[in-house]
Write a protein that holds these residues in place. Structure first.
Motif, short mmCIF file in Angstrom:
data_model
loop_
_atom_site.label_atom_id
_atom_site.label_comp_id
_atom_site.label_asym_id
_atom_site.label_seq_id
_atom_site.Cartn_x
_atom_site.Cartn_y
_atom_site.Cartn_z
N ASP A 34 0.83 -1.20 0.00
CA ASP A 34 0.00 0.00 0.00
C ASP A 34 0.87 1.26 0.00
OD1 ASP A 34 -2.83 1.06 0.31
OD2 ASP A 34 -1.82 2.05 1.99
N VAL A 35 1.94 1.25 0.78
CA VAL A 35 2.87 2.38 0.78
C VAL A 35 3.45 2.57 -0.62
CG1 VAL A 35 5.05 3.26 1.68
CG2 VAL A 35 3.43 2.14 3.23
N CYS A 36 3.82 1.48 -1.27
CA CYS A 36 4.36 1.55 -2.63
C CYS A 36 3.37 2.23 -3.57
CB CYS A 36 4.70 0.14 -3.11
SG CYS A 36 5.47 0.06 -4.74
N LEU A 37 2.11 1.86 -3.49
CA LEU A 37 1.10 2.44 -4.35
C LEU A 37 0.86 3.92 -4.02
CD1 LEU A 37 -1.06 1.98 -6.56
CD2 LEU A 37 -2.65 1.33 -4.73
N ARG A 38 0.82 4.23 -2.75
CA ARG A 38 0.51 5.61 -2.33
C ARG A 38 1.68 6.58 -2.51
NH1 ARG A 38 -1.81 4.89 3.53
NH2 ARG A 38 -1.98 7.19 3.40
N THR A 39 2.82 6.05 -2.94
CA THR A 39 3.98 6.90 -3.25
C THR A 39 4.46 6.67 -4.68
OG1 THR A 39 5.48 5.22 -2.34
CG2 THR A 39 4.76 6.97 -0.86
N GLY A 40 3.65 5.98 -5.49
CA GLY A 40 4.10 5.48 -6.78
C GLY A 40 4.03 6.44 -7.95
N TYR A 60 8.06 -3.40 -8.19
CA TYR A 60 9.09 -2.60 -7.53
C TYR A 60 9.37 -2.96 -6.07
CZ TYR A 60 8.84 0.52 -11.56
OH TYR A 60 8.89 1.03 -12.83
N LEU A 61 8.64 -3.91 -5.50
CA LEU A 61 8.80 -4.17 -4.08
C LEU A 61 8.82 -5.65 -3.71
CD1 LEU A 61 8.84 -3.24 -1.09
CD2 LEU A 61 6.33 -3.09 -1.21
N GLY A 62 7.88 -6.42 -4.22
CA GLY A 62 7.66 -7.77 -3.73
C GLY A 62 8.88 -8.67 -3.78
N ALA A 63 9.65 -8.60 -4.85
CA ALA A 63 10.80 -9.50 -4.97
C ALA A 63 11.84 -9.24 -3.89
CB ALA A 63 11.43 -9.35 -6.36
N PRO A 144 27.33 -2.27 -7.65
CA PRO A 144 26.50 -3.44 -7.98
C PRO A 144 25.20 -3.54 -7.19
CG PRO A 144 28.32 -4.08 -6.57
CD PRO A 144 28.55 -2.65 -6.93
N ALA A 145 25.14 -2.94 -6.02
CA ALA A 145 23.92 -2.99 -5.21
C ALA A 145 22.94 -1.92 -5.68
CB ALA A 145 24.26 -2.77 -3.74
N HIS A 146 21.67 -2.10 -5.35
CA HIS A 146 20.71 -1.02 -5.59
C HIS A 146 19.62 -1.06 -4.53
CE1 HIS A 146 18.37 -4.12 -7.94
NE2 HIS A 146 17.35 -3.48 -7.39
N LEU A 147 18.87 0.04 -4.43
CA LEU A 147 17.82 0.13 -3.42
C LEU A 147 16.62 0.91 -3.95
CD1 LEU A 147 17.71 3.26 -2.13
CD2 LEU A 147 19.80 2.51 -1.02
N HIS A 148 15.51 0.75 -3.24
CA HIS A 148 14.30 1.55 -3.44
C HIS A 148 13.83 2.03 -2.07
CE1 HIS A 148 13.68 0.47 -7.66
NE2 HIS A 148 13.87 -0.79 -7.32
N VAL A 149 13.41 3.27 -1.98
CA VAL A 149 12.90 3.80 -0.72
C VAL A 149 11.62 4.56 -0.99
CG1 VAL A 149 14.40 5.84 -0.89
CG2 VAL A 149 13.43 5.20 1.34
N ASP A 150 10.60 4.34 -0.16
CA ASP A 150 9.32 5.04 -0.28
C ASP A 150 8.79 5.34 1.12
OD1 ASP A 150 8.72 5.19 -3.16
OD2 ASP A 150 8.76 3.01 -3.05
N LEU A 151 8.36 6.58 1.32
CA LEU A 151 7.86 7.01 2.62
C LEU A 151 6.52 7.71 2.46
CD1 LEU A 151 11.11 8.77 3.93
CD2 LEU A 151 10.53 6.35 4.13
N LEU A 152 5.55 7.36 3.29
CA LEU A 152 4.31 8.12 3.34
C LEU A 152 4.60 9.51 3.91
CD1 LEU A 152 1.75 5.48 4.68
CD2 LEU A 152 2.08 6.25 2.33
#
Length: 219
Positions: A34-40, A60-63, A144-152
């Motif tokens: 839900d956070v992913c969707l509300r910041t997508g 973008y998140l589940g894996a 080689p690493a990567h990240l995703h960050v999402d905040l309400l």
């Protein structure tokens, strides 16, 4: 899909709500989707853009929650509800191989691809499920690493974004990865400034935005 709870915060009246960095728990999954969707939508709410609100989380998140749970960090209210997250992988190449083996096949079986002429937001995500891109670029060996960050919105400010990002960077650095990268949309000016302040630099320009990278300390 769950919606983050809106119960009373335990903080004293007039003080900022207490939101702390915590490790990911499997019970957080629906709330983080839900956070992913509300910041997508470049950091804004994308709820009205998709017929299937879970597709954004699948791509973008589940894996990360499934394959790299030990590197996932959340921002959590005192009532236990997650209101933001940072997910990562120490090796992008390895992660993409593992997704092809154990993440995308089940989604492809559940979600048919759309016709090429279908340019709806759902169709674009479905094409990413059926034909995900591979990261092949000269700077990948250094980052080689990567990240995703999402905040309400309630999790933004007060240094919370920095804390959850730094907790994730510490976890990735502990794996021995020499550097990490992320993507940020060109319109998300505030996020670009935030990452620059933390030491990220631009690695590559794209029509949609930037890839930014940060060298990690040796552990």
């Amino acid at each position: 899909m769950s919606t983050p709870q809106t119960g009373q915060d335990a903080s004293p009246a007039g003080s900022p709500p207490t939101i702390e960095v915590d490790r990911y728990r499997p019970s957080d999954r629906a709330t983080l989707y839900d956070v992913c969707l509300r910041t997508g939508d470049a950091g804004e709410d994308a709820t009205g853009l998709y017929a299937d609100g879970d597709l954004l989380g699948h791509v973008y998140l589940g894996a990360y929650l499934e394959l790299e749970p030990d590197l996932a960090r959340v921002l959590r209210r005192e009532d236990g509800t997650a209101v933001g997250y940072c997910v990562a992988t120490a090796s992008t190449t390895d992660f993409e191989h593992r997704c092809e083996e154990s993440w995308w096949p089940a989604l492809r079986a559940r979600h048919a691809a759309r016709a090429e002429e279908d340019e709806s937001p759902d169709a674009r995500l479905l094409r990413m499920i059926h034909a995900p891109s591979r990261t092949e670029t000269p700077w990948l060996a250094e980052f080689p690493a990567h990240l995703h960050v999402d905040l309400l919105p309630e999790a933004q400010g007060g240094g919370r974004g920095r804390r959850v990002l730094e907790a994730t960077l510490d976890a990735v650095a502990a794996t021995g990865s020499p550097g990490i990268h992320l993507g940020v949309g060109a319109s998300n000016v505030r996020a670009i400034g935030f990452y620059e302040h933390l030491g990220f630099r631009t690695l590559e320009h794209h029509p949609w935005g930037l890839t930014m990278g940060l060298r990690l300390p040796r552990r």
